[in-house]
Structures are given as structure tokens and as C-alpha cells.
Design a protein around this motif. Structure first.
Motif, PDB file in Angstrom:
ATOM      1  N   PRO A   1       5.600  57.808   5.039  1.00  0.00           N
ATOM      2  CA  PRO A   1       5.748  57.729   6.489  1.00  0.00           C
ATOM      3  C   PRO A   1       7.033  58.423   6.918  1.00  0.00           C
ATOM      4  O   PRO A   1       8.086  58.195   6.332  1.00  0.00           O
ATOM      5  CB  PRO A   1       5.828  56.223   6.776  1.00  0.00           C
ATOM      6  N   ALA A   2       6.927  59.288   7.904  1.00  0.00           N
ATOM      7  CA  ALA A   2       8.109  60.007   8.394  1.00  0.00           C
ATOM      8  C   ALA A   2       7.972  60.130   9.904  1.00  0.00           C
ATOM      9  O   ALA A   2       6.936  59.793  10.472  1.00  0.00           O
ATOM     10  CB  ALA A   2       8.189  61.384   7.752  1.00  0.00           C
ATOM     11  N   ASP A   3       9.021  60.595  10.554  1.00  0.00           N
ATOM     12  CA  ASP A   3       8.920  60.896  11.974  1.00  0.00           C
ATOM     13  C   ASP A   3       8.188  62.234  12.056  1.00  0.00           C
ATOM     14  O   ASP A   3       8.794  63.299  11.950  1.00  0.00           O
ATOM     15  CB  ASP A   3      10.329  60.987  12.578  1.00  0.00           C
TER      16      ASP A   3
ATOM     17  N   ALA B   1       6.799  63.911  14.380  1.00  0.00           N
ATOM     18  CA  ALA B   1       7.172  64.847  15.443  1.00  0.00           C
ATOM     19  C   ALA B   1       8.418  65.644  15.040  1.00  0.00           C
ATOM     20  O   ALA B   1       8.466  66.871  15.193  1.00  0.00           O
ATOM     21  CB  ALA B   1       7.430  64.100  16.751  1.00  0.00           C
ATOM     22  N   MET B   2       9.407  64.956  14.498  1.00  0.00           N
ATOM     23  CA  MET B   2      10.639  65.639  14.063  1.00  0.00           C
ATOM     24  C   MET B   2      10.353  66.550  12.871  1.00  0.00           C
ATOM     25  O   MET B   2      10.892  67.656  12.780  1.00  0.00           O
ATOM     26  CB  MET B   2      11.712  64.614  13.689  1.00  0.00           C
ATOM     27  N   ALA B   3       9.509  66.069  11.959  1.00  0.00           N
ATOM     28  CA  ALA B   3       9.175  66.904  10.797  1.00  0.00           C
ATOM     29  C   ALA B   3       8.466  68.181  11.251  1.00  0.00           C
ATOM     30  O   ALA B   3       8.759  69.277  10.758  1.00  0.00           O
ATOM     31  CB  ALA B   3       8.303  66.120   9.821  1.00  0.00           C
TER      32      ALA B   3
END
Lengths: 210, 210
Positions: free
Chosen positions: A143-145, A147-149
Motif C-alpha cells: 500500500p502506498a500513496d 497519487a503521489m507515486a
């Protein structure tokens, strides 16, 4: 015939904007390039700015359609994202100057046109974001951000128009592989994890190269 | 006094370039803004282009000096790189429009001036690259193509001037943390490694947040 002449005008404008820059190119220059009187040229275009908008808009639509067709492939999302990165980098490499017009001259557009370009850019970013989310759902990505990635990936790929050299050390495919290795595998050695896996170091890199 | 007036001229030019754009700003506009006759203004500047060069050059020198001072800190290289990313993102957030002039108008410079800006940009990229190499030597980072990794990071951070919104979901500090998490930790879940470490999942993210 009418369409063909319009296309000639667009093509001549792209060449002139690349060679002389948008601001230094006059409508007269474009008319001369296609062998029309300035008055007749206005039969095909409303203004130089309208031409710039059409060129930028069609560039970004090409990028969106390419990404949509990659996103629709029956492959894991992480493989589709890697393919999207490679396709983007190859496209910028193939037409670095045209891409630079898109990046650099959007500021010259009127607010409403600029808004349409920004929306299309966002659409492209959202497509990348969705691939990252899908890859998380499929368990390949943590799980990551997303949108930022997506914005980090997009920025890295777009910035290439400033430094890419066709005579350079790496081919577009190799640049894409290096970027994908950083984005997918990360820079950290993660010694705690590696220490628990003797003989299975990650030095070779976790990549999607095949 | 002479220096002060020159500084006033530079400041007025930055404001006008931001508000109207470089090309739409005339030398007369700048003269009006500082209360000088056009003829007197030429006592302080050689041309509008020279002014643009000075503005862009001083922007990038500020970025280089900031990065040099971070790089000289007595900390692990990976921490210095994380600090450099955060400082870069904060600087772009603080002056997004000024940064956009640097990014967008370099094309308007004459080849020789453009060359000097490109060289300064390269210098900045090389400083990032060296931090990545140092972090590899220190064992924190796995061996990677440090030049490509530096360009990926630089592009991601620079692109921010196109999408950053001061009213947006994340603060500059949070954006920097999200980017660092992607660049340092990577997107991959790496299930093989994780499977061998029950109860020690990487879901929390390998970051440099402190």
C-alpha cells in the motif's frame, strides 16, 4: 482536401515552433511554409494560439490513448505499469522537441485552453494512479500513496525531455528499465531483511525486465 | 545604491514575468515598475534576456548552495538525500511561480546562456548522484544506476511545479515523505522476502520519516 491542408498547417507549425520557438514564429512564417497567403491561412486556423492548443492537445491525446490501450491489456497491473513507463519514455525519446513544446508552451495558452490541457494531464496521471492501485490490490505492490507515486513516476519520465541525448549512454529501453528498478525495487538495501536471507541478496535488482 | 537599484530591477522583473509571462513583459513595463525611463534602465541591464538569465541563474545557484550545505552535513548519505528531497520540495512549494519561470523560460535564452544554465542543472544532478553513490558505499542503498536514480528523483521533484496546490491534501513535508517512501522503499511488496519474515511485514513502509 480541406482536412489535408489543415494537417499541413499543423505540421508546418510544429516544425516552426520547434525550430524557432512558439513566440518567435509568426502567422506569416506558417503561411509561407505552406504556400498560402496570410489571409487564406485564417480560413484554416483562428490564431497562432489556437494552433498551439491543437498541437498540445493532440500530443496529450496520443499519450492518453497509448496508456489506455496498455492499461487494457490482460496482464498483471505491475507489468502494465512497467510497460506504460517504457512506452512513455520511448515516446519522449522519439519526439523530444515536440514534447518540450507541450511542456514548455502550455503557459502561453489562454486560461480556458490551459485548463483543458491540465485536465487531460490529470487524466493521464489518474490512469497511472489506477494501475498502481490495481497492483496493490493484486498484492504485487505494498500500500502506498498511489497519487503521489503516480506523480513521482510521471515527473521522472517527463523531465527526461531536458536531459535525454540520443547519443547517450543508455537507450530509451534501458532508461525505462533503470527507472522501473528504482520505482519498483527502491534504493534501500534493507539489510535487516537481506541479512535473514543469506545467499539471496537483492543486488541483482527486483525489476520487471524480461 | 547602485546594487540596490539593480536588485529592485531584478525583483520587478520576477514579478512581471510571473504575472504576465516573460514574452508578454516589455522592457518598458519593467522601467515603469521601478520608476525609471527606459533609457536609464539600460544603465542597469543589457537586455530583457540578460535579466531572465540573471533570474534563472540566481535561482539555480540558490538550489545548488542549499544542496551543497545539506550534502556537507555529518549524517549518513541516505539521511542527507532525504533531507535534500524535502528541501527541494519545500523550495518549489514556496515559490512555485518563480520555479516555473526557471523551468519554462530557459528555452528563451540564447544558446550560450542556456548552456550555462544546463551546466548548473547538471551540477545539481551530480550532487544528488554523489549522495546516492555515498549511500551505496555506506551500505544503506543497493548498487543502482545512480545517475538514472538522481534524474528520476530530480524529475519527480521538479514536476511538482505543475501540480502543487498550497490548498491540497498534503503539505510539502508530506509530499517529500511520500516521494522518499517510493524512492527509498520501492513500490513492490516483495512477497517472497516478506513471506520469510512472518510478523514483520513491510506494510508500514520503509521510510526516513523521524
Amino acid at each position: 482536401m480541406h482536412e489535408t491542408r489543415k494537417e499541413q498547417v499543423l505540421e508546418a507549425a510544429v516544425h516552426l515552433f520547434r525550430a524557432k520557438g512558439y513566440h518567435a514564429t509568426s502567422v506569416q512564417d506558417i503561411a509561407d511554409a505552406v504556400g498560402l497567403r496570410k489571409g487564406s491561412l485564417y480560413h484554416y486556423i483562428r490564431s497562432k494560439e489556437e494552433l498551439l492548443f491543437e498541437i498540445i492537445h493532440s500530443t496529450i491525446q496520443t499519450y492518453i490513448h497509448r496508456l489506455e490501450s496498455i492499461a487494457a491489456r490482460p496482464e498483471p497491473a505491475s507489468a502494465r505499469l512497467a510497460a506504460a513507463i517504457e512506452a512513455h519514455i520511448k515516446a519522449v525519446a522519439q519526439d523530444t522537441e515536440g514534447f518540450a513544446i507541450f511542456i514548455g508552451e502550455t503557459r502561453a495558452l489562454e486560461p480556458e485552453q490551459r485548463q483543458r490541457i491540465e485536465e487531460a494531464s490529470s487524466q493521464y496521471g489518474h490512469l497511472l494512479e489506477r494501475l498502481i492501485e490495481e497492483a496493490s490490490l493484486e498484492g504485487a505492490f505494498r500500500p502506498a500513496d498511489s497519487a503521489m507515486a503516480a506523480l513521482a513516476i510521471l515527473g521522472a519520465c517527463n523531465w527526461m525531455h531536458r536531459w535525454y541525448d540520443p547519443q547517450g549512454r543508455l537507450s530509451p529501453k534501458e532508461i525505462a528499465a533503470a527507472f522501473t528498478e528504482v520505482f519498483f525495487g527502491g534504493l534501500l538495501q534493507q539489510p535487516q531483511i537481506q541479512a535473514s536471507l543469506p545467499g539471496k541478496g537483492r543486488t541483482g535488482g527486483v525489476t520487471t525486465r524480461r
